[in-house]
Design a protein around this motif. Sequence first.
Motif, PDB file in Angstrom:
ATOM      1  N   GLY A  33      35.266 -50.083  46.772  1.00  0.00           N
ATOM      2  CA  GLY A  33      35.517 -50.810  48.005  1.00  0.00           C
ATOM      3  C   GLY A  33      34.973 -50.105  49.229  1.00  0.00           C
ATOM      4  N   ILE A  34      33.830 -49.455  49.089  1.00  0.00           N
ATOM      5  CA  ILE A  34      33.186 -48.777  50.213  1.00  0.00           C
ATOM      6  C   ILE A  34      31.803 -49.382  50.411  1.00  0.00           C
ATOM      7  CG2 ILE A  34      32.323 -46.583  51.114  1.00  0.00           C
ATOM      8  CD1 ILE A  34      34.489 -45.202  49.490  1.00  0.00           C
ATOM      9  N   VAL A  35      31.522 -49.851  51.614  1.00  0.00           N
ATOM     10  CA  VAL A  35      30.233 -50.465  51.921  1.00  0.00           C
ATOM     11  C   VAL A  35      29.611 -49.784  53.128  1.00  0.00           C
ATOM     12  CG1 VAL A  35      30.909 -52.722  50.996  1.00  0.00           C
ATOM     13  CG2 VAL A  35      31.261 -52.217  53.419  1.00  0.00           C
ATOM     14  N   LEU A  89      28.656 -52.025  36.079  1.00  0.00           N
ATOM     15  CA  LEU A  89      27.973 -51.829  37.345  1.00  0.00           C
ATOM     16  C   LEU A  89      28.987 -51.329  38.381  1.00  0.00           C
ATOM     17  CD1 LEU A  89      25.364 -52.129  39.028  1.00  0.00           C
ATOM     18  CD2 LEU A  89      26.046 -54.514  39.481  1.00  0.00           C
ATOM     19  N   VAL A  90      28.734 -50.140  38.964  1.00  0.00           N
ATOM     20  CA  VAL A  90      29.702 -49.541  39.876  1.00  0.00           C
ATOM     21  C   VAL A  90      29.162 -49.364  41.296  1.00  0.00           C
ATOM     22  CG1 VAL A  90      30.962 -48.359  38.043  1.00  0.00           C
ATOM     23  CG2 VAL A  90      29.058 -47.192  39.182  1.00  0.00           C
ATOM     24  N   SER A 146      34.148 -56.000  42.428  1.00  0.00           N
ATOM     25  CA  SER A 146      33.885 -56.203  41.006  1.00  0.00           C
ATOM     26  C   SER A 146      32.394 -56.150  40.700  1.00  0.00           C
ATOM     27  CB  SER A 146      34.443 -57.558  40.564  1.00  0.00           C
ATOM     28  OG  SER A 146      33.692 -58.611  41.160  1.00  0.00           O
ATOM     29  N   PRO A 147      32.012 -55.891  39.436  1.00  0.00           N
ATOM     30  CA  PRO A 147      30.592 -55.970  39.054  1.00  0.00           C
ATOM     31  C   PRO A 147      29.979 -57.329  39.374  1.00  0.00           C
ATOM     32  CG  PRO A 147      31.847 -54.854  37.343  1.00  0.00           C
ATOM     33  CD  PRO A 147      32.848 -55.383  38.337  1.00  0.00           C
ATOM     34  N   ARG A 200      40.307 -51.884  38.837  1.00  0.00           N
ATOM     35  CA  ARG A 200      41.425 -52.251  39.683  1.00  0.00           C
ATOM     36  C   ARG A 200      41.764 -53.720  39.515  1.00  0.00           C
ATOM     37  NH1 ARG A 200      40.402 -48.795  45.249  1.00  0.00           N
ATOM     38  NH2 ARG A 200      40.129 -46.821  44.216  1.00  0.00           N
ATOM     39  N   THR A 201      43.039 -54.017  39.446  1.00  0.00           N
ATOM     40  CA  THR A 201      43.501 -55.394  39.347  1.00  0.00           C
ATOM     41  C   THR A 201      43.881 -55.870  40.732  1.00  0.00           C
ATOM     42  OG1 THR A 201      44.368 -54.954  37.152  1.00  0.00           O
ATOM     43  CG2 THR A 201      45.180 -56.914  38.276  1.00  0.00           C
ATOM     44  N   LEU A 202      43.412 -57.048  41.115  1.00  0.00           N
ATOM     45  CA  LEU A 202      43.626 -57.543  42.456  1.00  0.00           C
ATOM     46  C   LEU A 202      44.689 -58.636  42.462  1.00  0.00           C
ATOM     47  CD1 LEU A 202      39.917 -57.847  43.576  1.00  0.00           C
ATOM     48  CD2 LEU A 202      41.393 -55.849  43.530  1.00  0.00           C
TER      49      LEU A 202
END
Length: 320
Positions: free
Chosen positions: A314-316, A300-301, A210-211, A15-17
Amino acid sequence: MAAMAVESAEDGAARTLPSLGRLSRGLPFGRAHGRLGTSPSGRLVLPTPLSQESGDPQRTALLLRKAWTLYSVTPLYRFCRGRLRDYARLLSAFIAAERQKGLAVEVGVELDIRVTLSSLPELQGSEQDQPAVLVQLSSRSRASPKNSEDKILWSGCFCCVYGDDLSENMPEDFTCLPLFLANGAESYMSVVGNWFQKTFDCIFRRLAISPFNLSWMVAMWAGCKVDKAASAVELVFSVPCLPQPLDISYAIHPEDARALWDTIQKTPGEITQEEVDVFMDCLYSHFHRHFKIRLSATKLVKVSTAIASAHCDGIVKVRL
């Protein structure tokens, strides 16, 4: 020290931010991707209670052991903390109107949805940040007894994490709460997000991690002390350029991970980019020595520890 499992899985899209440096107004609520606030060191930071003693343990506990989806939020225009009750009433009316259209309603169940907005001053990245704002949708079935407790349908939290740079030149009419955490059905997120965008001329964007930031997270969390028996430190890597999605799971005993970090960290309580790089390089070298696979060629995902877990989508989830 390490164990490996290779398994097929859905590969998370890169994904580009875009930048949040401008005040964007009037765009539709969408699934574009925003930029998360960072600490002075340039790393991604999630909000944490500044003081366990001064805060309300029950309220901050609402954030624990739940999966939160991250969004960025542009500054809110003419948002007033003294009107949280008014905002709750207006949002409740908006949801009721949307229910008439068949939106944000549990199928087959008649619910009375209650909206609450409250301040969480103990949840900040630094003392200069704006206090967090908690949004909750709760319900009680009409068939439920009157003395029964409401069921939390959906929760959202506006936070400011090291937002000094964003707030420094902010016009007076704008409030900077650039990070939003959501837990619950996406249909509720869509309705709540639409109301906030229409009311305060702000924009929500889904965030990716991001990784680089995942590496920071696993290094910080692996070095933390936990009172109870800790689960393994796990890193999940996505292998690129394959006909079928393939993930590599790398599990490290928590005591081994912490011992490694203790040999690397120079100053307790402080973390540098160099230390994070050395920590990750040691893990990569160990893995290559045993399995002849170069993890540096993968992405790394996901990282998971006894403290928390985080995914590149984007899930924590904070466990402690």
